[in-house]
Design a protein around this motif. Structure first.
Motif, short mmCIF file in Angstrom:
data_model
loop_
_atom_site.label_atom_id
_atom_site.label_comp_id
_atom_site.label_asym_id
_atom_site.label_seq_id
_atom_site.Cartn_x
_atom_site.Cartn_y
_atom_site.Cartn_z
N ASN A 214 43.69 99.44 20.52
CA ASN A 214 45.04 99.11 20.05
C ASN A 214 45.24 97.66 19.62
OD1 ASN A 214 46.06 101.77 20.55
ND2 ASN A 214 46.13 101.27 22.74
N GLU A 215 44.15 96.90 19.50
CA GLU A 215 44.25 95.53 18.99
C GLU A 215 43.54 95.44 17.64
OE1 GLU A 215 43.03 92.50 21.67
OE2 GLU A 215 44.35 93.16 23.30
N ALA A 216 44.18 94.75 16.70
CA ALA A 216 43.60 94.62 15.36
C ALA A 216 42.25 93.91 15.42
CB ALA A 216 44.55 93.84 14.45
N ILE A 217 41.31 94.40 14.62
CA ILE A 217 39.99 93.77 14.55
C ILE A 217 39.71 93.32 13.13
CG2 ILE A 217 39.02 95.01 16.50
CD1 ILE A 217 37.68 96.93 14.50
N HIS A 218 38.79 92.35 13.01
CA HIS A 218 38.46 91.80 11.70
C HIS A 218 36.95 91.56 11.64
CE1 HIS A 218 42.73 91.22 11.01
NE2 HIS A 218 42.80 90.70 12.23
N GLY B 291 33.29 92.27 13.97
CA GLY B 291 32.73 90.93 13.87
C GLY B 291 31.71 90.59 14.92
N GLY B 292 31.30 91.58 15.72
CA GLY B 292 30.30 91.32 16.75
C GLY B 292 28.93 91.05 16.17
N ILE B 293 28.58 91.78 15.12
CA ILE B 293 27.40 91.47 14.33
C ILE B 293 27.84 91.28 12.89
CG2 ILE B 293 25.75 92.60 15.86
CD1 ILE B 293 25.70 94.97 14.05
N ASP B 294 27.05 90.54 12.14
CA ASP B 294 27.48 90.15 10.80
C ASP B 294 27.08 91.15 9.72
OD1 ASP B 294 28.53 87.43 11.54
OD2 ASP B 294 26.47 87.26 12.26
N ALA B 295 26.03 91.94 9.99
CA ALA B 295 25.61 92.94 9.01
C ALA B 295 24.73 93.99 9.67
CB ALA B 295 24.87 92.29 7.85
#
Length: 275
Positions: free
Chosen positions: A149-153, A206-210
């Protein structure tokens, strides 16, 4: 107006996540082998059990004409009218990890408008459940991506020295990807999780970049559930040439994919691997 346009899928997603969390927390599931699925991959008893839990829940709870596609069972069509939606499910992405006692796996559901083409562009809502971390991801087209329920980016990093990439290495042939050994020294960290949906959801938050998988083995049910998470979180997903993923009508078409947190990362990877 279509029946589903104002439908609240989130509450159903959360209930289903709770059901599957309970199933795996009891640790009473079987890891017996149960033959092969439509892709000729090994199937375990828990794959079938989770698949049945998901399909039973969807058929009983969502009152919309739909079809359900899974690699672990025959296609299911619900309702007397023409299906408005297609549910593509991956019951356990990371089955080998589960069988080995490695708690790196996720389940995923993608809801697509229409019934003909399976395409990233047609996904209108999706859910990914990471049962190890108790993380519950949802996305709806045009409404952003959320974890618990929290926005992620997706990642905003632009310096290769700070990048962490996930590479899928099983069955990767060196001659098909010699650039892999050029990329590793230039980035900060490398992982190989053995679960595409888990890795893709980490790109979304955003935990890993790709996430890079160019083994030509990934199929659409491994991609669709987390693809909307990535796009709604500001990330990018393409094939290994930077092109849009082509639509398919089945779960057997193999894909190469690159999913990145932002265009700078994506362009850097494409430049490195397409030399």
């Amino acid at each position: 107006m279509n029946t589903y346009e104002n439908y609240n899928f989130d509450s159903h997603f959360q209930e289903l996540f709770e059901k599957l969390s309970e199933f795996f927390s009891e640790k009473s599931y079987s890891i017996d082998k149960k033959g092969e699925n439509i892709k000729a991959h090994q199937v375990y008893s828990f794959d079938i059990e989770v698949n049945n839990i998901i399909i039973d829940y969807l058929t009983q709870s969502i009152k919309i004409p739909m079809r359900i596609i899974s690699e672990e069972s025959e296609e299911v069509v619900i309702g007397e009218k023409e299906p408005e939606l297609t549910f593509v499910i991956d019951p356990v992405d990371g089955s080998v990890n589960v069988n080995r006692g490695l708690n790196i796996f996720s389940f995923g559901i993608a809801i697509l408008q229409g019934t003909e083409q399976l395409s990233v562009n047609f996904v209108i809502a999706s859910m990914v459940g990471n049962l190890l971390t108790n993380e519950y991801y949802v996305a709806r087209k045009g409404c952003g991506s959320y974890c618990n329920n929290e926005a992620i980016h997706a990642s905003k990093r632009t310096d290769p020295k700070t990048f962490m990439f996930n590479f899928e290495l099983s069955h990767l042939i060196k001659k098909d990807f010699p650039q892999f050994f050029d990329i590793i020294p230039e980035i900060h960290q490398v992982r190989s999780l053995g679960s595409a949906i888990t890795a893709l959801s980490l790109v979304a938050r955003g935990g890993i970049d790709a996430h890079i998988d160019i083994r030509n083995r990934l199929t659409i049910e491994n991609i669709l559930p987390a693809s909307l998470l990535i796009l709604e979180a500001g990330g990018i997903i393409t094939d290994s040439r930077g092109n849009e993923l082509k639509p398919t009508k089945n779960l057997k078409t193999p894909f190469n994919i690159i999913a990145s947190g932002n265009r700078t990362i994506h362009s850097w990877i494409l430049k490195k691997i397409n030399v």
